[in-house]
Design a protein around this motif. Structure first.
Motif, PDB file in Angstrom:
ATOM      1  N   GLU A  87       0.836  -1.200   0.000  1.00 56.17           N
ATOM      2  CA  GLU A  87       0.000   0.000   0.000  1.00 56.17           C
ATOM      3  C   GLU A  87       0.867   1.244   0.000  1.00 56.17           C
ATOM      4  OE1 GLU A  87      -3.476   0.238   2.477  1.00 56.17           O
ATOM      5  OE2 GLU A  87      -3.352  -1.917   2.918  1.00 56.17           O
ATOM      6  N   TYR A  88       0.429   2.250  -0.747  1.00 52.85           N
ATOM      7  CA  TYR A  88       1.146   3.518  -0.894  1.00 52.85           C
ATOM      8  C   TYR A  88       0.145   4.657  -0.838  1.00 52.85           C
ATOM      9  CZ  TYR A  88       4.511   0.268  -2.957  1.00 52.85           C
ATOM     10  OH  TYR A  88       5.351  -0.784  -3.190  1.00 52.85           O
ATOM     11  N   THR A  89       0.596   5.820  -0.377  1.00 53.41           N
ATOM     12  CA  THR A  89      -0.175   7.047  -0.505  1.00 53.41           C
ATOM     13  C   THR A  89       0.365   7.756  -1.731  1.00 53.41           C
ATOM     14  OG1 THR A  89      -0.490   7.199   1.879  1.00 53.41           O
ATOM     15  CG2 THR A  89      -0.857   9.208   0.602  1.00 53.41           C
ATOM     16  N   VAL A  90      -0.545   8.051  -2.678  1.00 48.88           N
ATOM     17  CA  VAL A  90      -0.114   8.601  -3.958  1.00 48.88           C
ATOM     18  C   VAL A  90      -0.920   9.843  -4.319  1.00 48.88           C
ATOM     19  CG1 VAL A  90       0.641   6.357  -4.857  1.00 48.88           C
ATOM     20  CG2 VAL A  90      -1.691   7.151  -5.304  1.00 48.88           C
ATOM     21  N   ARG A  91      -0.354  10.586  -5.233  1.00 48.53           N
ATOM     22  CA  ARG A  91      -1.022  11.730  -5.862  1.00 48.53           C
ATOM     23  C   ARG A  91      -1.287  11.340  -7.305  1.00 48.53           C
ATOM     24  NH1 ARG A  91       1.227  15.961  -9.006  1.00 48.53           N
ATOM     25  NH2 ARG A  91      -0.224  17.700  -9.134  1.00 48.53           N
ATOM     26  N   ILE A  92      -2.516  11.546  -7.773  1.00 50.64           N
ATOM     27  CA  ILE A  92      -2.854  11.231  -9.151  1.00 50.64           C
ATOM     28  C   ILE A  92      -2.754  12.503  -9.982  1.00 50.64           C
ATOM     29  CG2 ILE A  92      -5.330  11.495  -8.742  1.00 50.64           C
ATOM     30  CD1 ILE A  92      -5.780   9.303 -10.856  1.00 50.64           C
ATOM     31  N   HIS A  93      -2.094  12.397 -11.122  1.00 46.90           N
ATOM     32  CA  HIS A  93      -1.938  13.542 -12.017  1.00 46.90           C
ATOM     33  C   HIS A  93      -3.097  13.582 -13.014  1.00 46.90           C
ATOM     34  CE1 HIS A  93       2.172  14.637 -10.781  1.00 46.90           C
ATOM     35  NE2 HIS A  93       2.313  13.346 -10.553  1.00 46.90           N
ATOM     36  N   PRO A  94      -3.446  14.769 -13.529  1.00 45.41           N
ATOM     37  CA  PRO A  94      -4.484  14.849 -14.561  1.00 45.41           C
ATOM     38  C   PRO A  94      -4.103  13.981 -15.773  1.00 45.41           C
ATOM     39  CG  PRO A  94      -3.913  17.039 -13.774  1.00 45.41           C
ATOM     40  CD  PRO A  94      -2.912  16.086 -13.183  1.00 45.41           C
ATOM     41  N   TYR A  95      -5.105  13.502 -16.481  1.00 49.00           N
ATOM     42  CA  TYR A  95      -4.858  12.630 -17.625  1.00 49.00           C
ATOM     43  C   TYR A  95      -5.744  13.045 -18.798  1.00 49.00           C
ATOM     44  CZ  TYR A  95      -9.153  10.464 -16.011  1.00 49.00           C
ATOM     45  OH  TYR A  95     -10.446  10.262 -15.619  1.00 49.00           O
ATOM     46  N   SER A  96      -5.346  12.638 -19.977  1.00 56.02           N
ATOM     47  CA  SER A  96      -6.140  12.937 -21.169  1.00 56.02           C
ATOM     48  C   SER A  96      -6.612  11.629 -21.792  1.00 56.02           C
ATOM     49  CB  SER A  96      -5.316  13.737 -22.176  1.00 56.02           C
ATOM     50  OG  SER A  96      -4.205  12.975 -22.583  1.00 56.02           O
ATOM     51  N   ARG A  97      -7.502  11.720 -22.754  1.00 53.97           N
ATOM     52  CA  ARG A  97      -8.015  10.550 -23.464  1.00 53.97           C
ATOM     53  C   ARG A  97      -8.536  10.993 -24.825  1.00 53.97           C
ATOM     54  NH1 ARG A  97     -10.178  12.859 -19.101  1.00 53.97           N
ATOM     55  NH2 ARG A  97     -12.368  13.348 -19.193  1.00 53.97           N
ATOM     56  N   ASP A  98      -8.589  10.055 -25.744  1.00 58.13           N
ATOM     57  CA  ASP A  98      -9.059  10.323 -27.093  1.00 58.13           C
ATOM     58  C   ASP A  98     -10.276   9.450 -27.396  1.00 58.13           C
ATOM     59  OD1 ASP A  98      -6.920  12.124 -27.758  1.00 58.13           O
ATOM     60  OD2 ASP A  98      -5.621  10.372 -27.942  1.00 58.13           O
ATOM     61  N   ARG A  99     -11.251  10.036 -28.083  1.00 57.09           N
ATOM     62  CA  ARG A  99     -12.454   9.287 -28.472  1.00 57.09           C
ATOM     63  C   ARG A  99     -12.121   8.400 -29.667  1.00 57.09           C
ATOM     64  NH1 ARG A  99     -17.081   7.745 -26.381  1.00 57.09           N
ATOM     65  NH2 ARG A  99     -17.826   9.782 -25.812  1.00 57.09           N
ATOM     66  N   LEU A 100     -12.610   7.169 -29.634  1.00 57.21           N
ATOM     67  CA  LEU A 100     -12.403   6.213 -30.714  1.00 57.21           C
ATOM     68  C   LEU A 100     -13.762   5.630 -31.086  1.00 57.21           C
ATOM     69  CD1 LEU A 100     -10.491   4.415 -32.457  1.00 57.21           C
ATOM     70  CD2 LEU A 100     -10.440   2.838 -30.522  1.00 57.21           C
ATOM     71  N   VAL A 101     -14.123   5.697 -32.360  1.00 57.20           N
ATOM     72  CA  VAL A 101     -15.388   5.132 -32.827  1.00 57.20           C
ATOM     73  C   VAL A 101     -15.071   3.940 -33.724  1.00 57.20           C
ATOM     74  CG1 VAL A 101     -17.521   5.562 -34.096  1.00 57.20           C
ATOM     75  CG2 VAL A 101     -16.505   7.393 -32.725  1.00 57.20           C
ATOM     76  N   LEU A 102     -15.579   2.774 -33.338  1.00 61.36           N
ATOM     77  CA  LEU A 102     -15.411   1.552 -34.121  1.00 61.36           C
ATOM     78  C   LEU A 102     -16.800   1.061 -34.516  1.00 61.36           C
ATOM     79  CD1 LEU A 102     -12.707  -0.301 -31.981  1.00 61.36           C
ATOM     80  CD2 LEU A 102     -12.356   0.898 -34.131  1.00 61.36           C
ATOM     81  N   GLY A 103     -17.161   1.272 -35.772  1.00 65.55           N
ATOM     82  CA  GLY A 103     -18.519   0.927 -36.211  1.00 65.55           C
ATOM     83  C   GLY A 103     -19.512   1.798 -35.481  1.00 65.55           C
ATOM     84  N   ASP A 104     -20.441   1.176 -34.780  1.00 67.24           N
ATOM     85  CA  ASP A 104     -21.434   1.908 -33.995  1.00 67.24           C
ATOM     86  C   ASP A 104     -21.036   2.048 -32.528  1.00 67.24           C
ATOM     87  OD1 ASP A 104     -23.037   2.166 -36.228  1.00 67.24           O
ATOM     88  OD2 ASP A 104     -24.212   0.366 -35.798  1.00 67.24           O
ATOM     89  N   ASN A 105     -19.854   1.562 -32.161  1.00 63.02           N
ATOM     90  CA  ASN A 105     -19.431   1.562 -30.765  1.00 63.02           C
ATOM     91  C   ASN A 105     -18.448   2.694 -30.484  1.00 63.02           C
ATOM     92  OD1 ASN A 105     -20.867  -0.889 -30.139  1.00 63.02           O
ATOM     93  ND2 ASN A 105     -19.279  -1.974 -31.252  1.00 63.02           N
ATOM     94  N   TRP A 106     -18.648   3.342 -29.352  1.00 59.59           N
ATOM     95  CA  TRP A 106     -17.759   4.430 -28.923  1.00 59.59           C
ATOM     96  C   TRP A 106     -16.884   3.930 -27.789  1.00 59.59           C
ATOM     97  CZ3 TRP A 106     -19.939  10.008 -28.923  1.00 59.59           C
ATOM     98  CH2 TRP A 106     -20.592  10.260 -30.130  1.00 59.59           C
TER      99      TRP A 106
END
Length: 118
Positions: A87-106
Motif C-alpha cells: 500500500e502507498y499514498t499517492v497523488r494522481i496527475h491529470p490525464y487525457s483521453r481520445d475518443r475512438l469510434v469503431l462501427g457503432d461503438n464508442w
C-alpha cells in the motif's frame, strides 16, 4: 492467471487492456563544496506508478473519472505475484483521453494514469 489487483482510493481499477509499471525516483539536495566537489544528499526514494489503458468503454472511463474526483491524495493498493499486498499514498496527475469510434461503438483510448508516491 488473472490480472493483479490494483485499487486506487478503495476502487478496483478495470483490468481490460491495462498495463502497469513502476519505477523509483530520488528526492535529492545537491550542492558544491568550496573546492568544487559535488555533494548529493538523497533525502528519500519514492515510487512512480504508471497505469495505461489501450481502449476503454464509457463504463470503465466512469470508474477512472470517479477515482480521479476522489481527491489528490489517495491510497493505492498493489497485489504482487506472490500474493503480497503493498500500500502507498499517492497523488494522481491529470490525464487525457481520445475518443475512438469503431462501427457503432464508442470507446476511449490513450489513457495513462500517473501516480506519484507522496
Amino acid at each position: 492467471m488473472s490480472a493483479p489487483l490494483l485499487k486506487l482510493g478503495g476502487v478496483e481499477l478495470p483490468t481490460m487492456s491495462r498495463s502497469f509499471s513502476e519505477s523509483e525516483f530520488e528526492i535529492t539536495r545537491e550542492d558544491r563544496t568550496a573546492s568544487g566537489r559535488l555533494v548529493i544528499d538523497v533525502i528519500a526514494v519514492k515510487k512512480v506508478f504508471t497505469i495505461q489503458y489501450d481502449i476503454v468503454t464509457d463504463e470503465m472511463l466512469s470508474v477512472i473519472n470517479e477515482v480521479y474526483r476522489l481527491g489528490s491524495l489517495l491510497n493505492f493498493v498493489v497485489e504482487r505475484e506472490n500474493g503480497q499486498i503493498d500500500e502507498y499514498t499517492v497523488r494522481i496527475h491529470p490525464y487525457s483521453r481520445d475518443r475512438l469510434v469503431l462501427g457503432d461503438n464508442w470507446f476511449w483510448e490513450g489513457i495513462t494514469l500517473e501516480l506519484e508516491e507522496v
